[in-house]
Design a protein around this motif. Structure first.
Motif, mmCIF file in Angstrom:
data_model
loop_
_atom_site.group_PDB
_atom_site.id
_atom_site.type_symbol
_atom_site.label_atom_id
_atom_site.label_comp_id
_atom_site.label_asym_id
_atom_site.label_seq_id
_atom_site.Cartn_x
_atom_site.Cartn_y
_atom_site.Cartn_z
ATOM 1 N N ARG A 174 49.696 32.154 34.978
ATOM 2 C CA ARG A 174 49.677 32.245 36.436
ATOM 3 C C ARG A 174 51.047 31.938 37.047
ATOM 4 N NH1 ARG A 174 46.218 34.628 40.188
ATOM 5 N NH2 ARG A 174 46.911 33.837 42.212
ATOM 6 N N HIS A 219 53.242 34.130 39.650
ATOM 7 C CA HIS A 219 52.382 35.245 40.053
ATOM 8 C C HIS A 219 52.816 35.805 41.401
ATOM 9 C CE1 HIS A 219 48.658 37.552 40.643
ATOM 10 N NE2 HIS A 219 48.610 37.046 41.868
ATOM 11 N N SER A 235 47.927 30.897 45.824
ATOM 12 C CA SER A 235 46.800 31.450 45.058
ATOM 13 C C SER A 235 45.667 31.875 45.972
ATOM 14 C CB SER A 235 46.304 30.406 44.048
ATOM 15 O OG SER A 235 47.355 29.905 43.258
#
Length: 482
Positions: free
Chosen positions: A190, A193, A404
């Motif tokens: 992640r 990202h 996120s």
């Protein structure tokens, strides 16, 4: 073009060597935000020189040795044309690499200074291959070499979590590829990202070959140490390798708690039938108390040996195949289990999940993975972990909701299941979340039952989350005043 590889640990050097052997750094790379998919043009200039940039980031540098001086490391260093030392370059400034933050106005001067010191012409094109891109010295290097393209090499489990600090946009826009060791089946990294960085897993065969090479070139040192620590009579008995970390030095727990944690590891190994325990401290850890550990081993009727040689745990596993490996949340636990098929047991994870702060501490993702996977079972017979990906998505969102935001819905669904179902298989997930954090983000499991409307929950971003929190506080105050 000249490639500068930043490394601060022997494990990272091993991963870099594995990537070089696998040809990963021969493939041209270009910034993803240019729509390249991370790939450079076929006619891109090839590397004319590979430079290893060594950085000692230990908390107490005076008590640690450079990883390139470790037994067998010279063989890996030969893959580079030359080695330069970041600590030496920063010595006139009296600054630790992790604290290096050059002023914006000084960047051209610093670049000119480093180019002269490291033998780089002003016209040389540079490609940086950095570790830990969200902290210094990686951030500082990207700012100094402002025209360099940037790759990232990730050696451990932190790459499966979100970027914990804001990276300068000028650095992120030049990033192309994240090279990582695939340690968690079915889960993608992640890290970075938000910059759409391309993931390229290292070949496991290349990694194990380099580990084996490292062991072969440190045979003399290993034989002497192993002869003292793990004689033939001891090797014939069930034995466990305990890998220490430097948690107290990082301020995660106290030195007394760390000593007790090591005692718990010895007791856990004894409970599993181990008759010999080899304790390997972390290379960057300051000297720790060994008296209480020896007392615990004597009380349990097992043999305790200390392994002080600065050798990677993977080398010991590769050459000696322990019956069990025990630790807190060291990457060695997952490499032992996933790559070498050695049972791995995590001890003290509940304590550490509670202790690490703030919630967005990057150690939370490695700790979550280790806690879920490393249960001491035989890898071939280990149960699958169908909820691990969903758990990591939920923890990631709670750690970094702004970066996120795309995980909001999946985190909500997972937490709804976890906090609605009252059975052992779901209740155990509670330990990965803090009620105050869930309340602040208006997620299931919070201390308040007053949630914002769904249309607000589906939106994400710092301002929305703060607005929801303020609305909850107003509702709770009105309820309490009645």
């Amino acid at each position: 073009m000249k490639q500068i590889f930043l490394a601060s640990t022997l494990f990272e050097l091993v991963c870099l060597a594995a990537g070089i052997d696998g040809g990963d750094y021969d493939r041209p790379a270009a910034p993803v935000l240019m729509g390249t998919g991370g790939l450079g043009p076929e006619d891109a200039p090839t590397s004319t020189e590979r430079i290893l940039l060594v950085s000692n980031n230990a908390v107490v540098m005076e008590l640690s040795e450079s990883f390139i001086d470790a037994p067998g490391a010279a063989s890996l260093v030969e893959r580079f044309d030359r080695v330069v030392d970041l600590n030496d370059a920063l010595a006139p400034l009296h600054v630790h690499p992790s604290s290096w933050r050059p002023d914006h106005a000084d960047l051209p001067i610093v670049e000119s200074y480093l180019r002269r010191r490291w033998g780089l012409d002003e016209a040389d094109e540079i490609e940086l291959i950095i570790e830990s891109p969200q902290v210094n010295p990686a951030i500082a290097l990207g700012r100094v070499f402002s025209r360099a393209t940037i790759r990232v090499h990730a050696d451990g489990l932190m790459s499966y979590g979100p970027t914990r600090n804001q990276i300068p946009m000028t650095n992120g826009q030049r990033m192309s590829v994240l090279h990582h060791l695939p340690l968690v089946p079915g889960v993608s990294p992640r890290l970075l990202h938000e910059f759409d960085i391309v993931h390229r897993p290292l070949g496991v065969e290349s990694f194990t070959a380099v580990v084996h090479e490292l062991g072969e070139h440190s045979t003399d040192a290993l034989e002497g140490e192993i002869g003292d620590v793990l004689g033939k009579s001891a090797q014939a008995r069930p034995w466990a390798l305990i890998v220490g970390q430097y948690l107290s030095a990082l301020g995660l727990i106290s030195s007394e708690e760390e000593t007790q944690l090591h005692i718990d590891m010895i007791e856990a190994a004894a409970a599993r039938g181990m008759e010999v325990v080899v304790f390997k401290p972390h290379p960057a850890a300051p000297p720790s108390q060994t008296g209480p550990l020896l007392d615990a081993a004597e009380r349990l009727g097992i043999t305790l040996r200390m392994f002080d040689l600065p050798i990677m745990a993977e080398v010991i596993i590769d050459r000696l195949s322990p019956d069990l490996i025990v630790g807190g949340f060291s990457t060695a636990l997952i490499t032992a289990r996933q790559i070498y098929r050695v049972p791995a047991l995590a001890v003290g994870t509940d304590l550490l999940l509670e202790a690490i702060a703030p919630y967005q501490n990057s150690n939370r993702i490695p700790l979550t993975i280790i806690s879920e996977i490393c249960d001491g079972s035989t890898p071939d017979d280990a149960p699958s972990h169908p909820r691990l990906r969903r758990l990591l998505a939920a923890v990631t969102y709670c750690m970094a909701p702004t970066l996120s935001h795309d995980l909001r819905d999946s985190a909500t669904d997972f937490l709804t299941e976890v906090f609605d179902e009252d059975n052992e298989s779901t209740v155990r997930f509670h330990r990965y979340f803090k009620r105050r954090r869930l309340t602040a983000l208006a997620l299931p499991g919070s201390t308040s039952k007053a949630f914002a409307p769904k249309r607000m929950i589906k939106r994400s971003g710092t301002l929305v989350v703060k607005a929801v929190a303020r609305k909850q506080q107003r509702i709770m105050k009105r309820i309490q005043s009645r």
